[in-house]
Design a protein around this motif. Structure first.
Motif, PDB file in Angstrom:
ATOM      1  N   MET A  75       0.843  -1.199   0.167  1.00  0.00           N
ATOM      2  CA  MET A  75       0.106   0.096   0.053  1.00  0.00           C
ATOM      3  C   MET A  75       0.970   1.026  -0.047  1.00  0.00           C
ATOM      4  SD  MET A  75      -1.563   0.168   3.917  1.00  0.00           S
ATOM      5  CE  MET A  75      -0.273  -0.197   5.237  1.00  0.00           C
ATOM      6  N   ALA A  76       0.260   2.316  -0.533  1.00  0.00           N
ATOM      7  CA  ALA A  76       1.132   3.694  -0.530  1.00  0.00           C
ATOM      8  C   ALA A  76       0.598   4.390   0.617  1.00  0.00           C
ATOM      9  CB  ALA A  76       0.783   4.522  -1.732  1.00  0.00           C
ATOM     10  N   ILE A  77       1.577   5.052   1.240  1.00  0.00           N
ATOM     11  CA  ILE A  77       1.238   6.240   2.266  1.00  0.00           C
ATOM     12  C   ILE A  77       1.934   7.471   1.748  1.00  0.00           C
ATOM     13  CG2 ILE A  77       1.966   6.831   4.650  1.00  0.00           C
ATOM     14  CD1 ILE A  77       0.018   4.630   4.823  1.00  0.00           C
ATOM     15  N   GLU A  78       1.257   8.268   2.025  1.00  0.00           N
ATOM     16  CA  GLU A  78       1.885   9.834   1.758  1.00  0.00           C
ATOM     17  C   GLU A  78       2.051  10.477   2.648  1.00  0.00           C
ATOM     18  OE1 GLU A  78       0.086  12.680  -1.577  1.00  0.00           O
ATOM     19  OE2 GLU A  78      -0.508  13.733   0.287  1.00  0.00           O
ATOM     20  N   TRP A  79       3.553  11.223   2.687  1.00  0.00           N
ATOM     21  CA  TRP A  79       4.029  11.969   3.487  1.00  0.00           C
ATOM     22  C   TRP A  79       3.928  13.596   3.001  1.00  0.00           C
ATOM     23  CZ3 TRP A  79       6.492  11.019   8.248  1.00  0.00           C
ATOM     24  CH2 TRP A  79       7.036   9.844   8.325  1.00  0.00           C
ATOM     25  N   LYS A  80       3.536  14.205   4.005  1.00  0.00           N
ATOM     26  CA  LYS A  80       3.408  15.662   3.693  1.00  0.00           C
ATOM     27  C   LYS A  80       4.776  16.340   4.521  1.00  0.00           C
ATOM     28  CE  LYS A  80      -1.521  16.541   3.274  1.00  0.00           C
ATOM     29  NZ  LYS A  80      -2.548  17.216   3.624  1.00  0.00           N
ATOM     30  N   LEU A  81       5.188  16.943   3.749  1.00  0.00           N
ATOM     31  CA  LEU A  81       6.566  17.665   4.354  1.00  0.00           C
ATOM     32  C   LEU A  81       6.314  19.106   4.379  1.00  0.00           C
ATOM     33  CD1 LEU A  81       8.954  16.011   2.214  1.00  0.00           C
ATOM     34  CD2 LEU A  81       8.364  15.235   4.174  1.00  0.00           C
ATOM     35  N   PHE A  82       6.776  19.762   5.616  1.00  0.00           N
ATOM     36  CA  PHE A  82       6.427  21.194   5.634  1.00  0.00           C
ATOM     37  C   PHE A  82       7.818  22.087   5.670  1.00  0.00           C
ATOM     38  CE2 PHE A  82       2.719  18.987   6.821  1.00  0.00           C
ATOM     39  CZ  PHE A  82       1.754  19.740   6.525  1.00  0.00           C
ATOM     40  N   ALA A  83       7.554  23.329   5.422  1.00  0.00           N
ATOM     41  CA  ALA A  83       8.764  24.134   5.549  1.00  0.00           C
ATOM     42  C   ALA A  83       9.866  23.879   4.868  1.00  0.00           C
ATOM     43  CB  ALA A  83       8.994  24.473   7.208  1.00  0.00           C
ATOM     44  N   ASP A  84      11.190  23.831   5.552  1.00  0.00           N
ATOM     45  CA  ASP A  84      12.351  23.614   4.645  1.00  0.00           C
ATOM     46  C   ASP A  84      12.403  22.143   4.389  1.00  0.00           C
ATOM     47  OD1 ASP A  84      12.959  22.834   7.511  1.00  0.00           O
ATOM     48  OD2 ASP A  84      15.005  23.368   7.094  1.00  0.00           O
ATOM     49  N   LEU A  85      11.705  21.280   5.166  1.00  0.00           N
ATOM     50  CA  LEU A  85      11.724  19.819   4.433  1.00  0.00           C
ATOM     51  C   LEU A  85      11.289  19.640   3.120  1.00  0.00           C
ATOM     52  CD1 LEU A  85      10.673  17.955   7.759  1.00  0.00           C
ATOM     53  CD2 LEU A  85      12.959  18.544   7.114  1.00  0.00           C
ATOM     54  N   ALA A  86      10.242  20.625   2.892  1.00  0.00           N
ATOM     55  CA  ALA A  86       9.784  20.458   1.381  1.00  0.00           C
ATOM     56  C   ALA A  86      10.711  21.004   0.415  1.00  0.00           C
ATOM     57  CB  ALA A  86       8.354  21.115   1.390  1.00  0.00           C
ATOM     58  N   GLU A  87      11.410  21.980   1.019  1.00  0.00           N
ATOM     59  CA  GLU A  87      12.402  22.472   0.030  1.00  0.00           C
ATOM     60  C   GLU A  87      13.470  21.770  -0.080  1.00  0.00           C
ATOM     61  OE1 GLU A  87      13.778  26.536   1.725  1.00  0.00           O
ATOM     62  OE2 GLU A  87      11.616  27.114   2.002  1.00  0.00           O
ATOM     63  N   TYR A  88      14.083  20.993   0.973  1.00  0.00           N
ATOM     64  CA  TYR A  88      15.336  19.968   0.918  1.00  0.00           C
ATOM     65  C   TYR A  88      14.698  18.979  -0.364  1.00  0.00           C
ATOM     66  CZ  TYR A  88      18.122  21.482   4.480  1.00  0.00           C
ATOM     67  OH  TYR A  88      18.982  22.286   5.398  1.00  0.00           O
ATOM     68  N   ALA A  89      13.278  18.418  -0.107  1.00  0.00           N
ATOM     69  CA  ALA A  89      12.814  17.345  -1.002  1.00  0.00           C
ATOM     70  C   ALA A  89      12.238  17.800  -2.315  1.00  0.00           C
ATOM     71  CB  ALA A  89      11.503  16.739  -0.289  1.00  0.00           C
ATOM     72  N   GLY A  90      12.291  18.993  -2.387  1.00  0.00           N
ATOM     73  CA  GLY A  90      11.935  19.758  -3.874  1.00  0.00           C
ATOM     74  C   GLY A  90      10.228  19.440  -4.067  1.00  0.00           C
ATOM     75  N   GLU A  91       9.769  18.776  -3.162  1.00  0.00           N
ATOM     76  CA  GLU A  91       8.139  18.945  -3.103  1.00  0.00           C
ATOM     77  C   GLU A  91       7.590  18.615  -1.830  1.00  0.00           C
ATOM     78  OE1 GLU A  91       7.540  14.819  -4.931  1.00  0.00           O
ATOM     79  OE2 GLU A  91       9.482  14.443  -4.860  1.00  0.00           O
ATOM     80  N   LYS A  92       6.346  18.838  -1.809  1.00  0.00           N
ATOM     81  CA  LYS A  92       5.444  18.976  -0.654  1.00  0.00           C
ATOM     82  C   LYS A  92       5.041  17.465  -0.198  1.00  0.00           C
ATOM     83  CE  LYS A  92       4.543  23.832  -0.690  1.00  0.00           C
ATOM     84  NZ  LYS A  92       3.412  24.998  -0.542  1.00  0.00           N
TER      85      LYS A  92
END
Length: 94
Positions: A1-18
Protein backbone atom coordinates in the motif's frame (compact mmCIF):
# COMPACT_ATOMS: atom_id res chain seq x y z
CA UNK A 1 0.00 0.00 0.00
CA UNK A 2 1.11 3.56 -0.56
CA UNK A 3 1.35 6.10 2.24
CA UNK A 4 1.76 9.80 1.58
CA UNK A 5 4.13 11.98 3.54
CA UNK A 6 3.42 15.69 3.75
CA UNK A 7 6.55 17.76 4.22
CA UNK A 8 6.47 21.23 5.73
CA UNK A 9 8.72 24.30 5.73
CA UNK A 10 12.35 23.67 4.80
CA UNK A 11 11.78 19.90 4.61
CA UNK A 12 9.68 20.46 1.50
CA UNK A 13 12.47 22.63 0.11
CA UNK A 14 15.09 19.92 0.72
CA UNK A 15 12.83 17.33 -0.95
CA UNK A 16 11.82 19.62 -3.80
CA UNK A 17 8.17 18.74 -3.21
CA UNK A 18 5.53 18.89 -0.47
CA UNK A 19 4.13 15.37 -0.92
CA UNK A 20 6.05 12.11 -1.25
CA UNK A 21 4.36 8.71 -1.58
CA UNK A 22 6.16 5.64 -0.27
CA UNK A 23 5.28 1.95 -0.41
CA UNK A 24 4.71 0.12 2.86
CA UNK A 25 3.22 -3.24 3.76
CA UNK A 26 0.51 -4.23 6.23
CA UNK A 27 1.95 -4.19 9.73
CA UNK A 28 4.69 -1.70 8.88
CA UNK A 29 5.41 1.12 11.30
CA UNK A 30 5.93 4.85 11.04
CA UNK A 31 9.65 4.10 11.31
CA UNK A 32 9.45 1.81 8.26
CA UNK A 33 7.67 4.57 6.31
CA UNK A 34 10.29 7.09 7.45
CA UNK A 35 13.08 4.81 6.21
CA UNK A 36 11.30 4.53 2.85
CA UNK A 37 10.96 8.32 2.71
CA UNK A 38 14.68 8.80 3.38
CA UNK A 39 15.52 6.18 0.74
CA UNK A 40 13.31 8.05 -1.72
CA UNK A 41 14.58 11.52 -0.75
CA UNK A 42 18.08 11.12 0.74
CA UNK A 43 18.48 14.93 0.86
CA UNK A 44 16.25 14.88 3.97
CA UNK A 45 18.41 12.54 6.02
CA UNK A 46 20.79 15.08 7.57
CA UNK A 47 17.88 17.40 8.41
CA UNK A 48 15.72 14.66 9.97
CA UNK A 49 18.28 12.34 11.61
CA UNK A 50 21.23 12.86 13.94
CA UNK A 51 23.54 9.87 14.44
CA UNK A 52 20.86 7.61 12.96
CA UNK A 53 18.12 8.76 15.34
CA UNK A 54 15.25 11.15 14.74
CA UNK A 55 16.25 14.68 15.71
CA UNK A 56 14.44 15.73 18.90
CA UNK A 57 12.96 18.83 17.32
CA UNK A 58 11.33 16.97 14.38
CA UNK A 59 7.63 16.22 14.83
CA UNK A 60 6.03 13.20 13.16
CA UNK A 61 2.27 13.17 12.73
CA UNK A 62 -0.03 10.33 11.70
CA UNK A 63 -3.46 11.55 10.67
CA UNK A 64 -2.83 14.81 12.53
CA UNK A 65 -1.68 13.17 15.79
CA UNK A 66 1.90 13.49 17.02
CA UNK A 67 3.03 9.86 17.23
CA UNK A 68 5.93 10.79 19.50
CA UNK A 69 3.57 12.14 22.16
CA UNK A 70 0.16 10.52 21.79
CA UNK A 71 0.87 7.14 20.16
CA UNK A 72 3.62 4.49 20.16
CA UNK A 73 6.30 6.72 18.70
CA UNK A 74 7.99 5.47 15.57
CA UNK A 75 6.69 1.98 16.39
CA UNK A 76 3.10 3.12 15.68
CA UNK A 77 1.62 0.69 13.17
CA UNK A 78 0.25 2.03 9.92
CA UNK A 79 -3.17 1.39 8.45
CA UNK A 80 -4.44 1.89 4.92
CA UNK A 81 -5.29 5.50 4.19
CA UNK A 82 -2.97 6.92 6.85
CA UNK A 83 -1.36 10.25 6.12
CA UNK A 84 2.01 11.10 7.61
CA UNK A 85 3.60 14.50 8.11
CA UNK A 86 7.02 15.79 9.09
CA UNK A 87 7.38 19.18 10.75
CA UNK A 88 10.71 20.85 11.45
CA UNK A 89 11.07 23.13 14.47
CA UNK A 90 9.01 26.26 14.09
CA UNK A 91 9.91 29.56 15.66
CA UNK A 92 9.20 33.18 15.18
CA UNK A 93 6.16 35.35 15.53
CA UNK A 94 5.79 38.70 17.12
Amino acid sequence: MAIEWKLFADLAEYAGEKHVAVDVSAGDTVEDALEELLDEVPELEDRVLADGDLRSQINVLRNGTNVLVEEDGLETQLEGGDELALFPPVSGGA
